[in-house]
Design a protein around this motif. Structure first.
Motif, PDB file in Angstrom:
ATOM      1  N   ARG A 146       0.826  -1.206   0.000  1.00  0.00           N
ATOM      2  CA  ARG A 146       0.000   0.000   0.000  1.00  0.00           C
ATOM      3  C   ARG A 146       0.864   1.261   0.000  1.00  0.00           C
ATOM      4  O   ARG A 146       0.535   2.246  -0.663  1.00  0.00           O
ATOM      5  N   SER A 188      -2.821  -1.501  -5.174  1.00  0.00           N
ATOM      6  CA  SER A 188      -4.064  -2.030  -4.621  1.00  0.00           C
ATOM      7  C   SER A 188      -3.767  -3.402  -4.023  1.00  0.00           C
ATOM      8  O   SER A 188      -2.894  -4.131  -4.508  1.00  0.00           O
ATOM      9  N   THR A 189      -4.459  -3.749  -2.944  1.00  0.00           N
ATOM     10  CA  THR A 189      -4.102  -4.951  -2.178  1.00  0.00           C
ATOM     11  C   THR A 189      -5.345  -5.756  -1.804  1.00  0.00           C
ATOM     12  O   THR A 189      -6.457  -5.229  -1.745  1.00  0.00           O
ATOM     13  N   LEU A 190      -5.106  -7.024  -1.522  1.00  0.00           N
ATOM     14  CA  LEU A 190      -6.172  -7.903  -1.054  1.00  0.00           C
ATOM     15  C   LEU A 190      -5.555  -8.996  -0.190  1.00  0.00           C
ATOM     16  O   LEU A 190      -4.626  -9.673  -0.607  1.00  0.00           O
ATOM     17  N   SER A 233      -6.527  -4.246   3.129  1.00  0.00           N
ATOM     18  CA  SER A 233      -7.003  -4.481   1.761  1.00  0.00           C
ATOM     19  C   SER A 233      -7.571  -3.191   1.185  1.00  0.00           C
ATOM     20  O   SER A 233      -8.466  -2.572   1.771  1.00  0.00           O
ATOM     21  N   THR A 237     -12.905  -4.148   1.221  1.00  0.00           N
ATOM     22  CA  THR A 237     -13.487  -5.427   0.811  1.00  0.00           C
ATOM     23  C   THR A 237     -14.347  -5.966   1.941  1.00  0.00           C
ATOM     24  O   THR A 237     -13.940  -5.935   3.105  1.00  0.00           O
ATOM     25  N   ARG A 283      -6.320  -7.198  -8.102  1.00  0.00           N
ATOM     26  CA  ARG A 283      -5.566  -6.266  -7.261  1.00  0.00           C
ATOM     27  C   ARG A 283      -4.084  -6.398  -7.606  1.00  0.00           C
ATOM     28  O   ARG A 283      -3.627  -7.436  -8.091  1.00  0.00           O
ATOM     29  N   ASP A 284      -3.327  -5.359  -7.328  1.00  0.00           N
ATOM     30  CA  ASP A 284      -1.906  -5.374  -7.677  1.00  0.00           C
ATOM     31  C   ASP A 284      -1.118  -6.381  -6.864  1.00  0.00           C
ATOM     32  O   ASP A 284      -0.109  -6.919  -7.334  1.00  0.00           O
ATOM     33  N   THR A 337      -1.848  -9.571  -3.935  1.00  0.00           N
ATOM     34  CA  THR A 337      -2.818 -10.383  -3.205  1.00  0.00           C
ATOM     35  C   THR A 337      -2.108 -11.474  -2.408  1.00  0.00           C
ATOM     36  O   THR A 337      -1.201 -12.130  -2.929  1.00  0.00           O
TER      37      THR A 337
END
Length: 238
Positions: free
Chosen positions: A27, A32-34, A62, A66, A110-111, A113
């Motif tokens: 981040r 983008s993250t998950l 995230s 989400t 997402r970029d 994960t």
């Protein structure tokens, strides 16, 4: 989209801390993250339903936001092995169901994960399947979290061998200080022993070391993730 499966040498090795910290680091870099926790035991009954602290920590890292149910579709109250917790809840855990839930989540693109396992690599889902099978089905590279304590060298070597034996790539490993050195108040002897252990681990684990996390003073999950991120680097997506 780089996606990794995070496992540990044992329960409480620090999978969630490392996963949260890696997501926090991503981040910081504008990605983008998950963070996903398909199966979680040791959950608390709330107004919204069962909530697991590890899954909540991943949800907090995230971006974009989400829904919890997407991050942790299978939550159980007792803090015991998932297959036993599911049995107590009169449910069954199957790889087919976990895969059916997880694959669409990966399509979110997402970029960065991470999918965090439960317990160690061979934790059972039922009498015939284990959670490692999800990583195998999704053909994911694996990040191994090594809890730095007595016995960790053996546990790390066996886990690394199991991962590669299942045909997966060990993308990297992280040392997480649980006992003894790597802290401000550690003795010189503790730190020497830790250094020796780390040297042995680096020689025996044929994958990059992504960092070493010291014992952290804070117990706040978000603050711990930010502090731990300072000690880590993201795995090489190549």
């Amino acid at each position: 989209m780089p996606t990794y499966f995070v496992t540990g040498t044992d329960t409480d090795a620090g999978k969630t801390l490392v996963s949260s910290a890696l997501l926090a680091l991503a981040r910081r870099r504008g990605l983008s993250t998950l963070g996903l926790k398909p199966v979680a035991s040791g959950s608390t009954d709330t107004r919204e339903g069962l909530r697991n602290a590890d899954a909540l920590a991943l949800q907090a890292q995230s971006t974009p936001d989400t829904d919890y149910e997407l991050i942790n579709p299978f939550a159980f109250e007792p803090a015991i092995a998932p297959h036993l917790a599911a049995r107590r809840a009169n449910m069954s855990l199957r790889l087919d169901d976990l895969e059916d839930h997880t694959r669409p989540m990966l399509a979110l693109e997402r970029d960065f994960t991470l999918i965090e396992g439960a317990g160690g690599w061979r934790v059972p889902l039922n009498n015939h399947e284990d959670l490692a099978g999800l990583a195998v089905r999704l053909e994911l590279p694996v990040i191994l979290v090594v809890g730095l304590e007595l016995g960790c060298i053996n546990h790390a070597r066996l886990t690394a061998e199991a991962i590669t034996g299942d045909g997966l790539t060990l993308a990297g490993w992280v040392g997480n200080s649980l006992d003894g050195g790597f802290a401000h108040d550690a003795s010189a002897d503790d730190n020497r022993l830790l250094d020796d252990n780390l040297t042995t681990l680096a020689r025996c684990i044929h994958a990059p070391c992504l960092g070493m996390i010291p014992r952290l003073a804070t117990q706040n999950p978000a603050a711990m993730a930010e502090q731990a991120a300072d000690w880590l680097e993201l795995p090489d997506a190549d």
